[in-house]
Enzyme design. Structure first.
Site, PDB file in Angstrom:
ATOM      1  N   SER A  23       0.826  -1.210   0.000  1.00 27.77           N
ATOM      2  CA  SER A  23       0.000   0.000   0.000  1.00 27.77           C
ATOM      3  C   SER A  23       0.859   1.258   0.000  1.00 27.77           C
ATOM      4  O   SER A  23       0.594   2.211  -0.739  1.00 27.77           O
ATOM      5  CB  SER A  23      -0.918   0.014   1.229  1.00 27.77           C
ATOM      6  OG  SER A  23      -1.768  -1.101   1.240  1.00 27.77           O
ATOM      7  N   SER A 198     -12.395   0.459   6.089  1.00 28.19           N
ATOM      8  CA  SER A 198     -10.921   0.436   6.115  1.00 28.19           C
ATOM      9  C   SER A 198     -10.313   1.818   6.352  1.00 28.19           C
ATOM     10  O   SER A 198      -9.378   2.224   5.661  1.00 28.19           O
ATOM     11  CB  SER A 198     -10.376  -0.157   4.804  1.00 28.19           C
ATOM     12  OG  SER A 198     -11.017  -1.346   4.455  1.00 28.19           O
ATOM     13  N   ASP A 314      -7.354  -7.103   5.477  1.00 31.64           N
ATOM     14  CA  ASP A 314      -6.378  -8.062   4.945  1.00 31.64           C
ATOM     15  C   ASP A 314      -5.829  -8.960   6.052  1.00 31.64           C
ATOM     16  O   ASP A 314      -5.757 -10.181   5.908  1.00 31.64           O
ATOM     17  CB  ASP A 314      -5.233  -7.331   4.239  1.00 31.64           C
ATOM     18  CG  ASP A 314      -5.652  -6.768   2.888  1.00 31.64           C
ATOM     19  OD1 ASP A 314      -6.763  -7.096   2.428  1.00 31.64           O
ATOM     20  OD2 ASP A 314      -4.880  -5.992   2.297  1.00 31.64           O
TER      21      ASP A 314
END
Length: 426
Positions: A23, A198, A314
């Site tokens: 990310s 998120s 995740d």
């Protein structure tokens, strides 16, 4: 098809330096491209997703120099928007962290850009982002199915103004919009529709934007203000944190079969929300120790939890397989966005957990897991999803071991994962 047999492991112990965050790596590469000046990124992740981003940037005329091991990148920023006099077609594989931000960034300049990917990418939604970009004047055309790649952008720049974006499917859409907003022609006010999923991933985006000199006014994640006239300026050096999602497998290993496992590269100072995974392990009974840039997990008898894990989607996958070693029924809630990842992770996880004997209830946005009295060996399908392969490596801690199909799919984020995993054994 390649298979990897993991024989039963009695105990794990050791230290792992976690490779760079996917990310952060792709966000930082794009911001460095838009920034004025040269940026040196260290601990860059060397993986498929990052290679797709780098290849696309090179095709778009961005100059950079990579170290021999691909973990240090010196990139010359464009000092503004990306433009091209000739039409460009960019192939982005199954890299959502490249597709979404590049789609937004390429609307800022001038030119025609077509974005394509693997067949699975054509099933991963991008409509919420495109709808928002169109509100700011972007011309985006879908080439197959509405709301999904492939697509063509006829770029002429973005106006400022008010824009609505859905927040309940993926935070990557908002991340992409935030990163391009400072380079719009006027100030941008982003209104988030629905409950934002998120949120910690948005914190990563805002922290990196600040590092490159841009200020965003955050109104409790419901509205974001980006004042016109700001520019990205290289901070000179950017250190990419270790990938907190990747750390989850080693921390879970320590919790299940430690011994003591120490991961370095993430810790209490991390900007990634997935470090909160360690808090979930602690709730399950593991002994967790925090440092500024490390986390240690030590084993004990684990007990089931029932938690909302929307903030760590995740890493929450690792809880699903760790649950096989916990007393009681574990419930992971508010994880609908598992369904739009590299595969439909809710369906895939339920299918593979049942193979080893677990009792599983798969809801629309939750999964309930009751471990079997005895875990069965099985061949685990990985669905070309790196996290499925790494999660199910935890089954090496069962008395029967496990077989992983297509183990090389970990190349998306962690090419030498199984080598590192093996280093903890003994």
């Amino acid at each position: 098809m390649k298979q990897l047999r993991l024989e039963p492991v009695v105990q794990v112990r050791g230290e792992i330096n976690i490779p760079g965050s996917k990310s952060i790596s792709n966000r930082a590469l794009l911001l460095a491209t838009l920034a004025q000046g040269t940026t040196t990124l260290t601990n860059l992740l060397d993986s498929d997703d990052i290679r797709h981003m780098l290849a696309s940037l090179k095709q778009l005329g961005v100059n950079y120099r990579l170290s021999q091991n691909n973990t240090v990148c010196e990139l010359d920023g464009l000092g503004g928007v990306i433009s091209s006099e000739s039409a460009q077609e960019l192939f982005l594989g199954n890299a959502g962290t490249a597709m979404r931000p590049l789609c937004a960034a390429l609307t800022l300049g001038q030119g025609e850009f077509t974005l394509t990917g693997e067949p699975r990418m054509e099933e991963r939604p991008i409509g919420d982002l495109v709808d928002a970009l169109r509100q700011l004047g972007a011309n985006v055309v879908y080439l197959k199915n509405d709301g999904f790649p492939p697509l063509t952008i006829n770029a002429t720049g973005l106006s400022g103004g008010d824009v609505e974006i859905a927040g309940d499917l993926s935070s990557q859409f908002l991340t992409a919009l935030l990163m391009v907003a400072p380079l719009a022609k006027g100030s941008v006010n982003i209104h988030v529709k629905g409950e934002l999923v998120s949120k910690p991933y948005i914190d990563i985006t805002l922290a990196l934007m600040a590092q490159f000199g841009v200020t965003v006014i955050n109104h409790d994640y419901a509205r974001f203000e980006i004042v016109a006239g700001q520019r990205y300026v290289s901070p000179g050096k950017v250190l990419v944190e270790g990938d907190a999602s990747s750390a989850s497998y080693f921390l879970a290993a320590g919790a299940i079969k430690g011994g003591e496992v120490k991961v370095t590269g993430v810790g209490r100072l991390s900007i990634q929300g997935d470090v909160k995974f360690a808090d979930v392990l602690e709730k399950m009974g593991a002994d967790i120790e925090w440092g500024d840039d490390y986390i240690i997990a030590r084993g004990s008898q684990l007990t089931a939890v029932d938690l909302d894990m929307n903030h760590i989607p995740d890493a929450a996958m690792t809880i699903a397989t760790a649950a096989l070693f916990a007393k009681g029924t574990t419930v992971i809630r508010n994880i609908y966005n598992w369904r739009i990842k590299e595969t439909d992770r809710l369906a895939a996880m339920a299918t593979e957990l049942r193979k080893v004997g677990a009792e599983v209830e798969e809801g629309n946005d939750y999964i309930k897991i009751t471990p079997p009295a005895v875990i069965n060996t099985a061949e685990i399908d990985t669905y070309n999803d790196h996290r499925m392969a790494m999660c199910f490596s935890m089954l090496a801690f069962a008395d029967c071991g496990i077989t992983i199909n297509d183990p090389d799919c970990t190349s998306k984020t962690f090419p030498d994962y199984f080598k590192q995993f093996a280093s903890l054994q003994g």
